[in-house]
Design a protein around this motif. Structure first.
Motif, PDB file in Angstrom:
ATOM      1  N   LYS A  95      51.903  49.322  23.268  1.00 47.04           N
ATOM      2  CA  LYS A  95      51.927  49.101  24.714  1.00 47.04           C
ATOM      3  C   LYS A  95      50.527  48.814  25.233  1.00 47.04           C
ATOM      4  N   ASN A  96      49.546  49.580  24.757  1.00 48.08           N
ATOM      5  CA  ASN A  96      48.161  49.368  25.190  1.00 48.08           C
ATOM      6  C   ASN A  96      47.667  47.985  24.784  1.00 48.08           C
ATOM      7  N   HIS A  97      48.002  47.584  23.557  1.00 47.79           N
ATOM      8  CA  HIS A  97      47.568  46.266  23.087  1.00 47.79           C
ATOM      9  C   HIS A  97      48.248  45.160  23.883  1.00 47.79           C
ATOM     10  N   ALA A  98      49.520  45.337  24.192  1.00 53.02           N
ATOM     11  CA  ALA A  98      50.262  44.339  24.971  1.00 53.02           C
ATOM     12  C   ALA A  98      49.661  44.182  26.370  1.00 53.02           C
ATOM     13  N   LEU A  99      49.331  45.297  27.005  1.00 58.00           N
ATOM     14  CA  LEU A  99      48.745  45.244  28.349  1.00 58.00           C
ATOM     15  C   LEU A  99      47.379  44.569  28.322  1.00 58.00           C
ATOM     16  N   ASN A 100      46.605  44.837  27.264  1.00 56.77           N
ATOM     17  CA  ASN A 100      45.294  44.192  27.129  1.00 56.77           C
ATOM     18  C   ASN A 100      45.457  42.679  26.948  1.00 56.77           C
ATOM     19  N   CYS A 101      46.458  42.284  26.181  1.00 51.83           N
ATOM     20  CA  CYS A 101      46.725  40.857  25.976  1.00 51.83           C
ATOM     21  C   CYS A 101      47.130  40.182  27.290  1.00 51.83           C
ATOM     22  N   LEU A 102      47.941  40.868  28.082  1.00 49.03           N
ATOM     23  CA  LEU A 102      48.375  40.317  29.372  1.00 49.03           C
ATOM     24  C   LEU A 102      47.189  40.157  30.317  1.00 49.03           C
ATOM     25  N   LYS A 103      46.291  41.144  30.306  1.00 44.26           N
ATOM     26  CA  LYS A 103      45.095  41.055  31.144  1.00 44.26           C
ATOM     27  C   LYS A 103      44.221  39.881  30.723  1.00 44.26           C
ATOM     28  N   LYS A 104      44.080  39.707  29.401  1.00 45.98           N
ATOM     29  CA  LYS A 104      43.265  38.607  28.880  1.00 45.98           C
ATOM     30  C   LYS A 104      43.866  37.259  29.262  1.00 45.98           C
ATOM     31  N   LEU A 105      45.181  37.138  29.129  1.00 49.23           N
ATOM     32  CA  LEU A 105      45.861  35.891  29.488  1.00 49.23           C
ATOM     33  C   LEU A 105      45.705  35.580  30.973  1.00 49.23           C
ATOM     34  N   ALA A 106      45.800  36.632  31.790  1.00 45.28           N
ATOM     35  CA  ALA A 106      45.670  36.456  33.243  1.00 45.28           C
ATOM     36  C   ALA A 106      44.272  35.943  33.589  1.00 45.28           C
ATOM     37  N   LYS A 107      43.256  36.507  32.938  1.00 49.88           N
ATOM     38  CA  LYS A 107      41.875  36.072  33.179  1.00 49.88           C
ATOM     39  C   LYS A 107      41.674  34.622  32.752  1.00 49.88           C
ATOM     40  N   GLU A 108      42.271  34.244  31.613  1.00 50.64           N
ATOM     41  CA  GLU A 108      42.140  32.875  31.112  1.00 50.64           C
ATOM     42  C   GLU A 108      42.792  31.892  32.076  1.00 50.64           C
ATOM     43  N   LYS A 109      43.964  32.264  32.607  1.00 49.08           N
ATOM     44  CA  LYS A 109      44.661  31.386  33.542  1.00 49.08           C
ATOM     45  C   LYS A 109      43.847  31.193  34.818  1.00 49.08           C
ATOM     46  N   VAL A 110      43.242  32.287  35.292  1.00 54.26           N
ATOM     47  CA  VAL A 110      42.422  32.215  36.502  1.00 54.26           C
ATOM     48  C   VAL A 110      41.212  31.323  36.251  1.00 54.26           C
ATOM     49  N   GLN A 111      40.589  31.479  35.081  1.00 60.65           N
ATOM     50  CA  GLN A 111      39.404  30.692  34.753  1.00 60.65           C
ATOM     51  C   GLN A 111      39.736  29.203  34.674  1.00 60.65           C
ATOM     52  N   ILE A 112      40.843  28.880  33.985  1.00 61.12           N
ATOM     53  CA  ILE A 112      41.250  27.481  33.860  1.00 61.12           C
ATOM     54  C   ILE A 112      41.595  26.895  35.228  1.00 61.12           C
ATOM     55  N   LYS A 113      42.262  27.701  36.066  1.00 59.26           N
ATOM     56  CA  LYS A 113      42.624  27.229  37.405  1.00 59.26           C
ATOM     57  C   LYS A 113      41.372  26.947  38.234  1.00 59.26           C
ATOM     58  N   LYS A 114      40.366  27.814  38.103  1.00 56.23           N
ATOM     59  CA  LYS A 114      39.112  27.605  38.837  1.00 56.23           C
ATOM     60  C   LYS A 114      38.416  26.332  38.374  1.00 56.23           C
ATOM     61  N   LEU A 115      38.436  26.109  37.058  1.00 51.62           N
ATOM     62  CA  LEU A 115      37.816  24.907  36.509  1.00 51.62           C
ATOM     63  C   LEU A 115      38.525  23.651  37.005  1.00 51.62           C
ATOM     64  N   GLU A 116      39.857  23.723  37.059  1.00 50.10           N
ATOM     65  CA  GLU A 116      40.618  22.573  37.541  1.00 50.10           C
ATOM     66  C   GLU A 116      40.358  22.332  39.027  1.00 50.10           C
ATOM     67  N   GLN A 117      40.268  23.418  39.788  1.00 52.02           N
ATOM     68  CA  GLN A 117      39.992  23.287  41.215  1.00 52.02           C
ATOM     69  C   GLN A 117      38.595  22.716  41.443  1.00 52.02           C
ATOM     70  N   ALA A 118      37.659  23.137  40.590  1.00 50.69           N
ATOM     71  CA  ALA A 118      36.294  22.623  40.690  1.00 50.69           C
ATOM     72  C   ALA A 118      36.279  21.129  40.394  1.00 50.69           C
TER      73      ALA A 118
END
Length: 207
Positions: A95-118
């Motif tokens: 469960k801990n590993h799954a939550l960490n993976c979800l957090k990492k994916l969320a950060k990656e999506k935000v980063q990619i979205k920011k890059l696209e917006q830029a």
């Protein structure tokens, strides 16, 4: 790939192999017995996959988590001697590993979205739209072959990571990395060349 099924009843997750049976396996695994480890994996990976799938809402991510967790268990197998309830131990670390993976994916999506917006934000007055899109095409052409394929399949064909990975015979993680690198490269290329263009334009207007 793991054979994860969705139609398990919730109470199945509470059922475990006999405690003494698990303990015997754990002691053998701790001593490096690969056959015992395989039996341990077979006994638990299916129910664990279903459990993690409910947390992540993704079969692919659940498979990755289960595989990562069992790999970690094998790499730190000596510690299994101190585990009394393997079922609880397995579900907590998973469960801990799954939550960490979800957090990492969320950060990656935000980063990619920011890059696209830029990248979109680089568009200058309407009369210069053609310049922007020409630079965008040039930037894509300058990408390494695999990055270019990943970017076009994602942005133009709107394929998901898993679909791109399957089509290009790459891992899902590699697809994500290629897309992120490609987005950064394209943004930098367009920004740099637009900056040069604007400098020249300002110079010409001053003359």
């Amino acid at each position: 790939m793991l054979d994860i099924v969705y139609n398990h009843e919730p109470d199945l997750l509470l059922k475990a192999a006999p405690h003494h049976h698990d303990k015997d396996l754990l002691l053998k695994v701790a001593e490096g017995d690969e056959h015992a480890f395989r039996r341990l994996f077979i006994a638990h990976h299916q129910q664990l996959g279903v459990h993690i799938c409910r947390i992540t809402n993704s079969v692919e991510l659940a498979e990755e988590v289960v595989q990562d967790v069992f790999l970690k268990i094998w790499m730190t197998r000596e510690t299994l001697r101190n585990v009394d309830n393997f079922k609880a131990y397995l579900f907590v670390i998973s469960k801990n590993h799954a939550l960490n993976c979800l957090k990492k994916l969320a950060k990656e999506k935000v980063q990619i979205k920011k890059l696209e917006q830029a990248s979109v934000g680089l568009i200058i007055p309407e009369t210069q739209d053609n310049l922007y899109y020409n630079l965008l095409d040039e930037a894509i052409d300058h990408l390494p072959t695999q990055q270019q394929k990943v970017y076009l399949l994602s942005r133009h064909n709107r394929l998901k990571y898993a679909e791109i990975a399957d089509q290009l015979k790459l891992s899902r993680e590699t697809v994500k990395k290629y897309l992120q690198i490609a987005t950064i490269s394209i943004t930098d290329y367009v920004r740099t060349h637009l900056d040069v263009y604007l400098i020249v334009l300002i110079y010409l207007f001053k003359k």
